[in-house]
Motif scaffolding. Sequence first.
Motif, PDB file in Angstrom:
ATOM      1  N   THR B  33      49.893  47.155  97.306  1.00 37.31           N
ATOM      2  CA  THR B  33      49.253  47.777  96.301  1.00 37.31           C
ATOM      3  C   THR B  33      49.609  46.842  95.281  1.00 37.31           C
ATOM      4  N   ASP B  37      45.740  48.530  91.067  1.00 37.52           N
ATOM      5  CA  ASP B  37      45.505  49.524  91.781  1.00 37.52           C
ATOM      6  C   ASP B  37      46.208  50.923  91.560  1.00 37.52           C
ATOM      7  N   SER B  41      44.395  54.003  90.108  1.00 36.33           N
ATOM      8  CA  SER B  41      44.529  55.229  90.792  1.00 36.33           C
ATOM      9  C   SER B  41      44.785  56.605  89.841  1.00 36.33           C
ATOM     10  N   ASP B 230      43.363  52.238 100.315  1.00 38.05           N
ATOM     11  CA  ASP B 230      44.054  51.582  99.274  1.00 38.05           C
ATOM     12  C   ASP B 230      44.471  52.789  98.145  1.00 38.05           C
ATOM     13  N   ALA B 234      48.128  53.504  96.902  1.00 35.41           N
ATOM     14  CA  ALA B 234      48.339  53.568  95.415  1.00 35.41           C
ATOM     15  C   ALA B 234      49.147  55.026  95.034  1.00 35.41           C
TER      16      ALA B 234
END
Lengths: 252, 262
Positions: B33, B37, B41, B230, B234
């Motif tokens: 991560t 990100d 997030s 992803d 995160a």
Amino acid sequence: MRRLALAALVALAAATGCGEDESSDSGRPQLTVSAAASLTEAFDALKKDYSAADLRFSFAGSDELAAQIRKGVKPDVFAAANTKLPDTLAKEGLVEKPVVFATNELVLAVAAEGAEVSSLAGLERPGVKLAVGSESVPVGEYTRTVLSGLGPTRSRAVLANVRSEEPDVKGVVGKISQSAVDAGFVYRSDVDATSGKLKAIALPAGLKPQVSYGVAVVKGVKQPAAAQAFIKNLLEGQGRAALRDAALGPPP
Amino acid sequence: MSRSAWFPALLVLALALVLAFLGLPVAAIFLDTSPADLVGSLGEPEARDALLLSLRTTAASLALILVVGTPAAYLLATRSFRGKAVVVTLVELPLVLPPAVAGIALLASVGPGGILGPVTGDSLTLQTAGVVVALTFVASPFYIRQAQATFAALDRSWLDAARTLGASEAGAFARVAVPAALPGLAAGGALALGRALGEFGATLIFAGSFQGITQTVPLAIYDRFATDFDAALALAAVLVIVSGALLLGVKLVGRSAAFAGA
């Protein structure tokens, strides 16, 4: 002491499956099949009669299984509740060319007795509780297709009654059969599998989505021939019969 | 290797294995991560809702556990009675129950179709209150067990002295036993907190998954795992940081309270 530790390590490795080969005791190849949750009943029934390989299933939402494959998990076969996911994986070079092997019907499911809802229109009433599949799982996508066919006003009224977005279709079935919600969108085969606990309300023909199941051999597996044979069996062998018995239709 | 050196070496090896096994997956979350990100997030409403809901429900559940669990654990630690072993086993049972079983058990007891269904109706299932019930059910044994052990290990003579000096039993409990047991209680609270923050199965089965109402961080992670790995990663990193910080915080509070009390 050192010998003991070594023996313990070897035992540990054996127990965790390091160095395990892919064939079972009976000498049959072992096939791992990642399959849509709605195939649970059909595939479990097939497992008993299927002699060509020792079948192991991993049932979950097709989207979760596809995500696992993208992350390097390698089942031998991927069977999804739509054609989009296997097609996408094929484009990404992760599975061989998929084939359609079954169809199903999206229905509105309610409790067999004392249901609050008796039609699609009943879902718009405020206070009715509804469970649907989450947006990424095929059943959730089909559900949203049906709702968008109702037009924006009616669709909004139904969506306002959604109380849970489940990761797979079995989660929706569970919420209805435990009376946590009044209704939910599931496949006809799922209603069949509850042996009378739930009742299916058919959707109007114009709104019914085309529900086709795609299956593919995962690329780079050790026994593509056995995997291919399993798929062939789904199309014309005992697999076809098991799917029919579980209320899944033949490919169109 | 000399006769005396192999055992310490074995201990170090065992700890190294434990650290590698437990640490690698956690490290992987952060290695995969990027900080961008992670921050990104948090900007998404789905993630923010999940995080806030997790914090709210976990706090509510921990408050319930502390308020009811502490005196209950005190009773178990200071009295012996017929059938105590059965009671203690019952209290500890959720520790060994798979979360899915906990969820089904909650449905069968306080769900709309459950034993208490006529009373509870659907006030808990698919509601935020249901999340709190699920978290409390799975997490409370972690606290009660630890609290009971801590109270039982207290030096009885302190409590007796307090009583001799005229304190009521309630007074001795509040002013002597609880302060003296604070480090142990804090450790138990931290365990319960961690278990509650990570709860998945019982919540999904009993409370469902709906953004802002019942979708806690673990459920949001599962929901995203399929579509956006992803983003799921995160959010997982955020959960690890929050859990780690809470765990550490509770431990530090417990320790400083212990020093202040000593």
